[in-house]
Design a protein around this motif. Structure first.
Motif, PDB file in Angstrom:
ATOM      1  N   VAL A 138       0.789  -1.377  -0.627  1.00  0.00           N
ATOM      2  CA  VAL A 138      -0.329   0.170  -0.027  1.00  0.00           C
ATOM      3  C   VAL A 138       0.931   1.104  -0.143  1.00  0.00           C
ATOM      4  CG1 VAL A 138      -2.605  -0.896   1.037  1.00  0.00           C
ATOM      5  CG2 VAL A 138      -0.298  -0.336   2.415  1.00  0.00           C
ATOM      6  N   PHE A 139       0.503   2.587  -0.663  1.00  0.00           N
ATOM      7  CA  PHE A 139       1.504   3.612  -0.723  1.00  0.00           C
ATOM      8  C   PHE A 139       0.789   4.530  -0.356  1.00  0.00           C
ATOM      9  CE2 PHE A 139       0.248   2.272  -5.305  1.00  0.00           C
ATOM     10  CZ  PHE A 139      -0.123   3.342  -5.251  1.00  0.00           C
ATOM     11  N   TYR A 140       1.497   5.552  -0.202  1.00  0.00           N
ATOM     12  CA  TYR A 140       0.948   6.994  -0.488  1.00  0.00           C
ATOM     13  C   TYR A 140       2.013   7.586  -1.254  1.00  0.00           C
ATOM     14  CZ  TYR A 140       1.158  11.933   1.125  1.00  0.00           C
ATOM     15  OH  TYR A 140       1.031  13.470   0.750  1.00  0.00           O
ATOM     16  N   MET A 141       1.560   9.025  -1.704  1.00  0.00           N
ATOM     17  CA  MET A 141       1.882   9.388  -2.625  1.00  0.00           C
ATOM     18  C   MET A 141       1.237  11.061  -2.890  1.00  0.00           C
ATOM     19  SD  MET A 141       4.007   9.499  -6.928  1.00  0.00           S
ATOM     20  CE  MET A 141       4.649   8.283  -6.072  1.00  0.00           C
ATOM     21  N   ALA A 142       2.023  12.408  -2.798  1.00  0.00           N
ATOM     22  CA  ALA A 142       1.926  13.952  -2.813  1.00  0.00           C
ATOM     23  C   ALA A 142       2.786  14.495  -4.877  1.00  0.00           C
ATOM     24  CB  ALA A 142       2.429  14.660  -2.318  1.00  0.00           C
ATOM     25  N   SER A 143       1.748  14.858  -5.614  1.00  0.00           N
ATOM     26  CA  SER A 143       2.425  15.296  -6.473  1.00  0.00           C
ATOM     27  C   SER A 143       2.384  16.659  -6.741  1.00  0.00           C
ATOM     28  CB  SER A 143       1.728  14.042  -7.588  1.00  0.00           C
ATOM     29  OG  SER A 143       0.367  14.440  -7.753  1.00  0.00           O
ATOM     30  N   TYR A 144       3.510  16.899  -7.758  1.00  0.00           N
ATOM     31  CA  TYR A 144       3.061  18.593  -8.167  1.00  0.00           C
ATOM     32  C   TYR A 144       3.329  18.650  -9.770  1.00  0.00           C
ATOM     33  CZ  TYR A 144       5.135  23.334  -9.632  1.00  0.00           C
ATOM     34  OH  TYR A 144       4.963  23.809 -10.093  1.00  0.00           O
ATOM     35  N   GLY A 145       2.416  19.432 -10.410  1.00  0.00           N
ATOM     36  CA  GLY A 145       2.023  18.660 -11.835  1.00  0.00           C
ATOM     37  C   GLY A 145       1.780  20.260 -12.413  1.00  0.00           C
ATOM     38  N   SER A 166      -2.478  10.695  -2.415  1.00  0.00           N
ATOM     39  CA  SER A 166      -2.480   9.583  -3.779  1.00  0.00           C
ATOM     40  C   SER A 166      -2.470   8.576  -2.659  1.00  0.00           C
ATOM     41  CB  SER A 166      -2.011   9.376  -4.759  1.00  0.00           C
ATOM     42  OG  SER A 166      -2.530  10.554  -5.891  1.00  0.00           O
ATOM     43  N   LEU A 167      -3.738   8.108  -2.399  1.00  0.00           N
ATOM     44  CA  LEU A 167      -3.192   6.231  -1.997  1.00  0.00           C
ATOM     45  C   LEU A 167      -3.645   4.987  -2.908  1.00  0.00           C
ATOM     46  CD1 LEU A 167      -5.846   6.766   1.598  1.00  0.00           C
ATOM     47  CD2 LEU A 167      -3.128   6.812   0.740  1.00  0.00           C
ATOM     48  N   GLY A 168      -3.671   4.459  -2.523  1.00  0.00           N
ATOM     49  CA  GLY A 168      -3.238   3.093  -4.063  1.00  0.00           C
ATOM     50  C   GLY A 168      -2.692   1.866  -2.878  1.00  0.00           C
ATOM     51  N   LEU A 169      -2.928   1.245  -3.759  1.00  0.00           N
ATOM     52  CA  LEU A 169      -2.415  -1.020  -3.676  1.00  0.00           C
ATOM     53  C   LEU A 169      -1.811  -1.815  -4.820  1.00  0.00           C
ATOM     54  CD1 LEU A 169      -2.943  -3.474  -2.408  1.00  0.00           C
ATOM     55  CD2 LEU A 169      -4.606  -3.897  -3.496  1.00  0.00           C
ATOM     56  N   LYS A 313      12.893   2.839  -3.206  1.00  0.00           N
ATOM     57  CA  LYS A 313      14.142   2.770  -2.222  1.00  0.00           C
ATOM     58  C   LYS A 313      13.434   2.069  -0.720  1.00  0.00           C
ATOM     59  CE  LYS A 313      17.640   3.279   0.029  1.00  0.00           C
ATOM     60  NZ  LYS A 313      18.900   1.790   0.057  1.00  0.00           N
ATOM     61  N   ASN A 314      13.999   0.829  -0.327  1.00  0.00           N
ATOM     62  CA  ASN A 314      13.404   0.434   0.689  1.00  0.00           C
ATOM     63  C   ASN A 314      14.117   1.078   1.977  1.00  0.00           C
ATOM     64  OD1 ASN A 314      11.872  -2.209   0.802  1.00  0.00           O
ATOM     65  ND2 ASN A 314      13.713  -2.850  -0.378  1.00  0.00           N
ATOM     66  N   VAL A 315      13.294   1.441   3.177  1.00  0.00           N
ATOM     67  CA  VAL A 315      13.759   2.186   4.336  1.00  0.00           C
ATOM     68  C   VAL A 315      14.283   2.062   5.329  1.00  0.00           C
ATOM     69  CG1 VAL A 315      13.115   3.794   3.109  1.00  0.00           C
ATOM     70  CG2 VAL A 315      11.444   3.553   3.786  1.00  0.00           C
ATOM     71  N   GLY A 316      13.893  -0.033   4.937  1.00  0.00           N
ATOM     72  CA  GLY A 316      13.442  -1.000   6.317  1.00  0.00           C
ATOM     73  C   GLY A 316      12.535  -0.960   7.216  1.00  0.00           C
ATOM     74  N   ASN A 317      12.188  -2.751   7.476  1.00  0.00           N
ATOM     75  CA  ASN A 317      10.522  -2.626   7.855  1.00  0.00           C
ATOM     76  C   ASN A 317       9.458  -2.748   7.657  1.00  0.00           C
ATOM     77  OD1 ASN A 317      12.144  -3.162  10.857  1.00  0.00           O
ATOM     78  ND2 ASN A 317      11.794  -1.024  11.118  1.00  0.00           N
ATOM     79  N   ASN A 318      10.125  -2.960   6.307  1.00  0.00           N
ATOM     80  CA  ASN A 318       8.952  -2.920   4.782  1.00  0.00           C
ATOM     81  C   ASN A 318       8.359  -1.556   4.572  1.00  0.00           C
ATOM     82  OD1 ASN A 318       9.402  -5.990   4.612  1.00  0.00           O
ATOM     83  ND2 ASN A 318       7.475  -6.099   5.952  1.00  0.00           N
ATOM     84  N   TYR A 347       3.914   0.783   1.823  1.00  0.00           N
ATOM     85  CA  TYR A 347       4.598  -0.259   2.989  1.00  0.00           C
ATOM     86  C   TYR A 347       4.353  -1.768   2.919  1.00  0.00           C
ATOM     87  CZ  TYR A 347       4.444  -3.629   7.556  1.00  0.00           C
ATOM     88  OH  TYR A 347       4.620  -4.815   7.707  1.00  0.00           O
ATOM     89  N   ILE A 348       4.833  -2.970   2.209  1.00  0.00           N
ATOM     90  CA  ILE A 348       5.306  -4.121   2.676  1.00  0.00           C
ATOM     91  C   ILE A 348       4.592  -4.966   2.725  1.00  0.00           C
ATOM     92  CG2 ILE A 348       6.297  -6.129   0.794  1.00  0.00           C
ATOM     93  CD1 ILE A 348       8.530  -3.660  -0.585  1.00  0.00           C
ATOM     94  N   LEU A 349       3.217  -5.168   2.494  1.00  0.00           N
ATOM     95  CA  LEU A 349       2.093  -6.214   3.436  1.00  0.00           C
ATOM     96  C   LEU A 349       2.986  -7.674   3.091  1.00  0.00           C
ATOM     97  CD1 LEU A 349      -0.787  -5.592   1.842  1.00  0.00           C
ATOM     98  CD2 LEU A 349      -0.109  -4.139   3.313  1.00  0.00           C
TER      99      LEU A 349
END
Length: 349
Positions: A138-145, A166-169, A313-318, A347-349
């Motif tokens: 699952v992930f979060y992202m902010a963007s500028y366009g 932005s929330l996603g799977l 990039k992995n930053v630890g603990n999934n 976060y990797i489930l």
């Protein structure tokens, strides 16, 4: 032509915030697990450690006696490595970064066939590698366009549009002992209001967007890279410039575009950091536009292309950080160009 909404729904105002599927096998190489350990039975007297490693690591990998995995193996086994005896057992350490998953799968099948596999050992190895048929995140992202749309006969508009949330799977399916996988992703994105100073001082509300993709990926051993292809679907709104010119009204058309996408992904070293990178190109293969102006002169649909560069990039603990740069260029009832930059975490489930 009515485009079917397969998994992949997308953007408003051509925001194109992307939900990129992750190659989880590549990601595992970048996690904090540096080595896997398993018992290896010597095939014949005099078998060399270098020969053993060639059975499990990538073909283009170069390993010396000073490599950490070799040092760990030699330290864990109190034997004379110049005189290894048949059927003796070594505790073998292999760097996750150098492990060839296909070779390792062949080794497992050979042990199973010979009835020599230690199921508990193999279970521990799979736990170390995080081996699963399905993997998700699952992930979060902010963007500028930045958005630009023009038609010399009517008008041209440009504005900045942000997506703070932005929330996603993302999910991937890995058939057992196969060098390919199927991946896909979906997302929901909230958009801020837009303001077009040249035509109106009012802020224009924009609808949230959802979107996604579906890809088939094949992993090569040498070079260590994955090639993928699939579909992207985007549904987005654009200004009706004809209505703006003739009636001084700001109105929007709904567009649906289906793309064929081709790309490549692999692990890369950038500024001393190990990252997972993707680069893709998409070409529209079908499109439809619903005009907001009755009896509009121009009923043409939008067609065009997009390119995307994605970093993970992995930053630890999934947990992971990710970013993207995405550029579109399209033509039809007007010309459209968009550039979007995104940054987030997941976060990797």
């Amino acid at each position: 032509m009515k485009i079917i909404k397969v998994i992949l729904l997308a953007f408003f105002y051509i925001n194109f915030v992307s939900a990129e599927p992750i190659d989880f096998q590549e990601v595992l190489k970048n996690k904090k697990v540096d080595f896997i350990k398993f018992p290896y039975r010597i095939n014949f007297s005099g078998e060399r450690l270098s020969e053993i490693y060639k059975r499990f690591i990538l073909d283009d990998a170069v390993v010396s006696a000073k490599h950490p995995m070799v040092q760990r193996t030699m330290k864990a086994n109190e034997v004379d490595f110049s005189k290894l005896k048949k059927d003796s057992v070594l505790q073998l350490y292999i760097s996750v970064e150098l492990l060839d998953y296909n070779k390792f799968s062949v080794y497992q099948r050979q042990l199973n066939k010979a009835g020599r596999i230690d199921q508990n050992s193999m279970k521990r190895i799979k736990e170390q590698l995080g081996e699963r048929t399905f993997r998700s995140s699952v992930f979060y992202m902010a963007s500028y366009g930045k958005f630009a749309q023009d038609n010399p006969a009517y008008a041209d508009v440009s504005f900045l549009q942000n997506s703070p949330v932005s929330l996603g799977l993302s999910t991937s399916y890995y058939p057992k002992d196969r060098p390919f996988n199927i991946s896909g992703s979906i997302y929901y994105s909230y958009l801020t209001t837009a303001e077009i100073d040249d035509y109106t001082n009012d802020k224009i509300n924009v609808d949230p967007e959802i979107g996604g993709n579906l890809y088939f990926s094949y992993r090569l051993n040498s070079p260590a890279i994955s090639l993928y292809a699939g579909l992207d679907y985007e549904e987005f709104n654009t200004f009706n410039l004809e209505n703006l010119k003739k009636n001084d009204l700001v109105s929007f058309d709904t567009n649906q575009v289906l793309y064929a996408t081709f790309g490549a992904s692999r692990s890369v070293n950038l500024f001393g950091q190990k990252l997972f990178a993707k680069l893709s190109y998409s070409q529209s293969i079908a499109s439809e536009r619903s005009s907001s102006l009755v009896n509009a002169e121009n009923t043409q649909s939008f067609t065009g292309s997009k390119i995307l560069f994605y970093l993970f990039k992995n930053v630890g603990n999934n947990f992971f950080a990710h970013s993207l740069i995405k550029y579109h260029w399209m033509s039809g009832p007007s010309n459209i160009t968009t550039l979007r930059v995104g940054l987030g975490f997941g976060y990797i489930l």
